[in-house]
Write a protein that holds these residues in place. Structure first.
Motif, PDB file in Angstrom:
ATOM      1  N   LYS A 247       6.711   5.345   6.723  1.00 47.09           N
ATOM      2  CA  LYS A 247       7.968   5.960   6.336  1.00 47.09           C
ATOM      3  C   LYS A 247       8.243   5.639   4.873  1.00 47.09           C
ATOM      4  N   GLY A 248       9.334   6.173   4.359  1.00 47.37           N
ATOM      5  CA  GLY A 248       9.729   5.868   2.993  1.00 47.37           C
ATOM      6  C   GLY A 248       9.271   6.913   1.996  1.00 47.37           C
ATOM      7  N   ILE A 249       9.342   6.550   0.721  1.00 50.67           N
ATOM      8  CA  ILE A 249       9.012   7.450  -0.384  1.00 50.67           C
ATOM      9  C   ILE A 249       7.792   6.899  -1.127  1.00 50.67           C
ATOM     10  N   ARG A 250       6.754   7.715  -1.233  1.00 53.15           N
ATOM     11  CA  ARG A 250       5.506   7.337  -1.917  1.00 53.15           C
ATOM     12  C   ARG A 250       4.946   6.020  -1.367  1.00 53.15           C
ATOM     13  N   THR A 251       4.911   5.917  -0.041  1.00 50.01           N
ATOM     14  CA  THR A 251       4.306   4.750   0.594  1.00 50.01           C
ATOM     15  C   THR A 251       2.880   5.082   1.036  1.00 50.01           C
ATOM     16  N   LYS A 252       2.037   4.050   1.121  1.00 52.89           N
ATOM     17  CA  LYS A 252       0.656   4.212   1.548  1.00 52.89           C
ATOM     18  C   LYS A 252       0.367   3.247   2.697  1.00 52.89           C
ATOM     19  N   LEU A 253      -0.399   3.726   3.672  1.00 50.01           N
ATOM     20  CA  LEU A 253      -0.833   2.903   4.795  1.00 50.01           C
ATOM     21  C   LEU A 253      -2.356   2.991   4.877  1.00 50.01           C
ATOM     22  N   LEU A 254      -3.025   1.868   4.638  1.00 49.58           N
ATOM     23  CA  LEU A 254      -4.483   1.815   4.605  1.00 49.58           C
ATOM     24  C   LEU A 254      -5.006   0.901   5.704  1.00 49.58           C
ATOM     25  N   PHE A 255      -6.300   1.066   6.025  1.00 50.10           N
ATOM     26  CA  PHE A 255      -6.923   0.274   7.081  1.00 50.10           C
ATOM     27  C   PHE A 255      -8.239  -0.305   6.565  1.00 50.10           C
ATOM     28  N   GLU A 256      -8.471  -1.575   6.884  1.00 52.66           N
ATOM     29  CA  GLU A 256      -9.658  -2.269   6.366  1.00 52.66           C
ATOM     30  C   GLU A 256     -10.364  -3.034   7.483  1.00 52.66           C
ATOM     31  N   ASP A 257     -11.686  -2.989   7.468  1.00 55.84           N
ATOM     32  CA  ASP A 257     -12.496  -3.738   8.427  1.00 55.84           C
ATOM     33  C   ASP A 257     -13.739  -4.247   7.713  1.00 55.84           C
ATOM     34  N   ARG A 258     -13.968  -5.561   7.777  1.00 64.48           N
ATOM     35  CA  ARG A 258     -15.125  -6.198   7.152  1.00 64.48           C
ATOM     36  C   ARG A 258     -15.208  -5.908   5.648  1.00 64.48           C
ATOM     37  N   GLY A 259     -14.064  -5.895   5.003  1.00 60.64           N
ATOM     38  CA  GLY A 259     -14.031  -5.738   3.560  1.00 60.64           C
ATOM     39  C   GLY A 259     -14.089  -4.315   3.053  1.00 60.64           C
ATOM     40  N   HIS A 260     -14.074  -3.331   3.955  1.00 56.34           N
ATOM     41  CA  HIS A 260     -14.180  -1.926   3.544  1.00 56.34           C
ATOM     42  C   HIS A 260     -13.025  -1.120   4.129  1.00 56.34           C
ATOM     43  N   ILE A 274       3.547  -1.367  13.935  1.00 59.37           N
ATOM     44  CA  ILE A 274       3.565  -1.869  12.564  1.00 59.37           C
ATOM     45  C   ILE A 274       4.003  -0.721  11.668  1.00 59.37           C
ATOM     46  N   GLU A 275       5.055  -0.939  10.892  1.00 62.16           N
ATOM     47  CA  GLU A 275       5.630   0.133  10.086  1.00 62.16           C
ATOM     48  C   GLU A 275       5.723  -0.278   8.620  1.00 62.16           C
ATOM     49  N   ILE A 276       5.371   0.629   7.724  1.00 60.27           N
ATOM     50  CA  ILE A 276       5.590   0.455   6.288  1.00 60.27           C
ATOM     51  C   ILE A 276       6.741   1.363   5.882  1.00 60.27           C
ATOM     52  N   ASN A 277       7.665   0.799   5.109  1.00 54.90           N
ATOM     53  CA  ASN A 277       8.809   1.574   4.652  1.00 54.90           C
ATOM     54  C   ASN A 277       9.179   1.092   3.252  1.00 54.90           C
ATOM     55  N   GLY A 278       9.965   1.886   2.557  1.00 57.21           N
ATOM     56  CA  GLY A 278      10.397   1.510   1.223  1.00 57.21           C
ATOM     57  C   GLY A 278      10.078   2.592   0.207  1.00 57.21           C
ATOM     58  N   ILE A 279       9.838   2.165  -1.036  1.00 58.82           N
ATOM     59  CA  ILE A 279       9.561   3.091  -2.127  1.00 58.82           C
ATOM     60  C   ILE A 279       8.354   2.583  -2.915  1.00 58.82           C
ATOM     61  N   ASN A 280       7.385   3.478  -3.106  1.00 57.67           N
ATOM     62  CA  ASN A 280       6.217   3.155  -3.935  1.00 57.67           C
ATOM     63  C   ASN A 280       5.551   1.858  -3.485  1.00 57.67           C
ATOM     64  N   SER A 281       5.387   1.710  -2.167  1.00 56.77           N
ATOM     65  CA  SER A 281       4.798   0.494  -1.615  1.00 56.77           C
ATOM     66  C   SER A 281       3.536   0.825  -0.824  1.00 56.77           C
ATOM     67  N   GLU A 282       2.719  -0.217  -0.613  1.00 53.84           N
ATOM     68  CA  GLU A 282       1.429  -0.022   0.045  1.00 53.84           C
ATOM     69  C   GLU A 282       1.174  -1.163   1.021  1.00 53.84           C
ATOM     70  N   LEU A 283       0.727  -0.823   2.221  1.00 54.46           N
ATOM     71  CA  LEU A 283       0.373  -1.823   3.228  1.00 54.46           C
ATOM     72  C   LEU A 283      -1.041  -1.543   3.719  1.00 54.46           C
ATOM     73  N   THR A 284      -1.901  -2.575   3.637  1.00 59.53           N
ATOM     74  CA  THR A 284      -3.255  -2.486   4.175  1.00 59.53           C
ATOM     75  C   THR A 284      -3.323  -3.336   5.432  1.00 59.53           C
ATOM     76  N   ILE A 285      -3.691  -2.720   6.554  1.00 60.61           N
ATOM     77  CA  ILE A 285      -3.843  -3.442   7.814  1.00 60.61           C
ATOM     78  C   ILE A 285      -5.307  -3.830   7.955  1.00 60.61           C
ATOM     79  N   VAL A 286      -5.553  -5.120   8.054  1.00 55.54           N
ATOM     80  CA  VAL A 286      -6.911  -5.666   8.029  1.00 55.54           C
ATOM     81  C   VAL A 286      -7.278  -6.180   9.409  1.00 55.54           C
ATOM     82  N   LYS A 287      -8.424  -5.745   9.911  1.00 57.37           N
ATOM     83  CA  LYS A 287      -8.893  -6.195  11.213  1.00 57.37           C
ATOM     84  C   LYS A 287      -9.682  -7.494  11.045  1.00 57.37           C
TER      85      LYS A 287
END
Length: 293
Positions: A247-260, A274-287
């Motif tokens: 959610k939010g404005i210009r947010t990014k949600l990325l996914f990572e496994d074994r460094g990639h 798991i939720e990302i919200n805000g402005i111009n923010s980025e969350l990477t979910i790492v396994k």
């Protein structure tokens, strides 16, 4: 000192029963008893998990050196509670905050330090009981610099699980640990570099406009990361199922496994979110392959 003796001592220093440590590691109580009696050793994944729980390195756990008192200086304030309360906790700037929900009917605030003497005089804990709310305020003496408390003051808080309502925590610290938090809502407001969430069931909101490393182990519920112009990483166990929401404005949600970076590995029908919200923010979910680093 043998490993089994060190494990028992670290567990007692951390205020954990064998059963609670077993829940945190997602192992049986019999496994903890076996390790502490010297009839077995944890595998490498559990050693890493233990190092995270006790905040020591694996090398320290396995060394033959005796366990030293972690904090020679401490001050403890307790207050009895007899009904469900909304907790509003303001801690200011410290190094490390550990918050745990457990048995009993008291809130316990423990100040600890490796260098700051006379904690009772230099750092005041005020607990106000206002109808259905408990206000906790920690204020330091002007003689203590912010730099000093950020490096040498830690605060450990135990809350009575059966009386725990919504909780607000305001703090600036290097590390925050949340164990077995069970409440409708838990909200963090401040700047925290590392956050560890183990056990519990809640809706946790992390309002923090600086980069965070978040580690999740055996937690059920919802985690919201609310940020402005910040990038954070949230680490989950390899088999952890969750629904991801952006959610939010210009947010990014990325996914990572074994460094990639990889495709979305979230599970849309999961009860965990798991939720990302805000402005111009980025969350990477790492396994992760293990529960805690």
């Amino acid at each position: 000192m043998d490993f089994n003796e060190k494990l028992r001592e670290y567990r007692k220093q951390s205020g954990l029963s064998q059963g609670k440590l077993a829940e945190t590691l997602n192992v049986s109580r019999q496994a903890i008893t076996k390790w502490e009696s010297g009839n077995g050793m944890p595998d490498i994944s559990n050693l890493k998990a233990l190092s995270g729980v006790f905040n020591v390195s694996v090398d320290e756990l396995l060394s033959e050196e005796a366990v030293k008192p972690r904090y020679p200086y401490e001050s403890i304030v307790e207050y009895d509670i007899d009904e469900i309360k909304h907790f509003d906790i303001k801690l200011g700037s410290v190094n490390h905050v550990k918050m745990r929900a457990g048995e009993g009917e008291k809130i316990k605030v423990q100040l600890v330090s490796d260098t700051i003497e006379n904690l009772t005089e230099l750092v005041k804990v005020k607990i106000d009981d206002i109808k259905r709310r408990i206000d906790v305020d920690v204020n330091r003496s002007k003689s203590l610099s912010e730099e000093l408390v950020k490096e040498h003051l830690s605060i450990f808080i135990n809350l009575p699980e059966k009386y725990m309502g919504d909780t607000e925590l305001a703090t600036h610290c290097e590390k925050l640990e949340l164990f077995d938090i069970i409440s409708e809502k838990f909200e963090l407001d401040g700047a925290v570099k590392e956050i560890y969430i183990a056990g519990g069931n809640s809706h946790i909101e992390l309002d923090n406009n600086s980069p965070m490393e978040i580690y999740v182990a055996d937690y059920t519920g919802r985690i919201d990361v609310n940020q402005i112009s910040a990038k954070s990483r949230l680490h989950v166990p390899h088999e952890y199922a969750f629904k991801a929401v952006k959610k939010g404005i210009r947010t990014k949600l990325l996914f990572e496994d074994r460094g990639h970076l990889v495709d979305d590995f979230s599970v849309s029908e999961s009860e965990n979110q798991i939720e990302i919200n805000g402005i111009n923010s980025e969350l990477t979910i790492v396994k992760l392959s293990n529960q805690l680093p």
